[in-house]
Design an enzyme around this catalytic site. Structure first.
Site, PDB file in Angstrom:
ATOM      1  N   TYR A 295      -0.702  82.680 -22.833  1.00 16.07           N
ATOM      2  CA  TYR A 295      -0.590  84.063 -23.287  1.00 16.07           C
ATOM      3  C   TYR A 295      -0.259  84.098 -24.778  1.00 16.07           C
ATOM      4  O   TYR A 295      -0.770  84.932 -25.518  1.00 16.07           O
ATOM      5  CB  TYR A 295       0.476  84.810 -22.477  1.00 16.07           C
TER       6      TYR A 295
ATOM      7  N   ASN B  56      -7.285  93.482 -16.466  1.00 18.69           N
ATOM      8  CA  ASN B  56      -8.703  93.141 -16.645  1.00 18.69           C
ATOM      9  C   ASN B  56      -9.497  93.622 -15.432  1.00 18.69           C
ATOM     10  O   ASN B  56      -9.285  93.135 -14.328  1.00 18.69           O
ATOM     11  CB  ASN B  56      -8.845  91.623 -16.814  1.00 18.69           C
TER      12      ASN B  56
ATOM     13  N   CYS C 158     -10.015  85.905 -17.099  1.00 23.39           N
ATOM     14  CA  CYS C 158      -8.559  85.964 -17.178  1.00 23.39           C
ATOM     15  C   CYS C 158      -7.908  84.828 -16.391  1.00 23.39           C
ATOM     16  O   CYS C 158      -6.744  84.505 -16.629  1.00 23.39           O
ATOM     17  CB  CYS C 158      -8.050  87.319 -16.711  1.00 23.39           C
ATOM     18  N   HIS C 159      -8.664  84.195 -15.497  1.00 23.77           N
ATOM     19  CA  HIS C 159      -8.108  83.065 -14.737  1.00 23.77           C
ATOM     20  C   HIS C 159      -7.831  81.870 -15.643  1.00 23.77           C
ATOM     21  O   HIS C 159      -7.100  80.972 -15.269  1.00 23.77           O
ATOM     22  CB  HIS C 159      -9.053  82.660 -13.587  1.00 23.77           C
TER      23      HIS C 159
ATOM     24  N   GLU D  87     -14.153  74.792 -12.358  1.00 22.23           N
ATOM     25  CA  GLU D  87     -14.581  74.582 -13.746  1.00 22.23           C
ATOM     26  C   GLU D  87     -14.271  73.161 -14.215  1.00 22.23           C
ATOM     27  O   GLU D  87     -15.059  72.572 -14.951  1.00 22.23           O
ATOM     28  CB  GLU D  87     -13.932  75.625 -14.659  1.00 22.23           C
TER      29      GLU D  87
END
Length: 151
Positions: A89, A112, A120-121, A147
């Site tokens: 953040y 979001n 946002c993950h 990912e």
């Protein structure tokens, strides 16, 4: 609002659009005018399937999230986080030109309306912990693992 329901590895989701651009991607099933015949819904469903199978690392869809100017700035910064990487953040706050706004970034991240497409993950706590996600921490963990696997 047009909607179409899809099934993903992290559960049922609803694509919402204004007919031209994706306005929301919701966890769960929501009602609205059926939009599954619309090109934007078909493209979104296809691109999400490609993402979950590891064949897509960037989305190419028209997005129209509603939010404040600051939220829009944060959501744009989220889209700059490369596939398979994370940011804190605090790092996002610095990226939007307000290094002391980590808490405000957290609130914008939480609001979001288009998760996954606006990733946002990929935002984690300063200590590397997985914190907060509309779809739940297990879903966030699954997305980050996916990912990492296809990076």
């Amino acid at each position: 609002m047009f909607t179409s329901v899809i099934h993903t590895p992290i559960g049922t989701m609803t694509i919402c659009s204004d007919g031209e651009a994706v306005t929301r991607l919701c966890f769960g099933m929501y009602k609205g005018d059926m939009g599954s015949h619309l090109p934007v819904h078909q493209a979104c469903e296809r691109q999400l399937a490609e993402y979950f199978s590891g064949r897509r690392k960037q989305f190419d869809l028209p997005l129209a999230p509603e939010g404040t100017a600051f939220q829009q700035l944060v959501w744009k910064a989220l889209q700059e986080i490369p596939y398979g990487e994370t940011r804190s953040y605090r790092e996002i706050a610095a990226a939007v030109g307000n290094p002391r706004a980590a808490r405000a970034v957290g609130l914008a991240n939480n609001r979001n309306p288009i998760p996954i497409l606006i990733p946002c993950h990929r935002v984690i706590g300063a200590d590397g912990s997985l914190v907060g996600y509309a779809g739940g921490i297990p879903a966030k963990d699954t997305l980050l693992q996916l990912e990492a696997m296809y990076r």
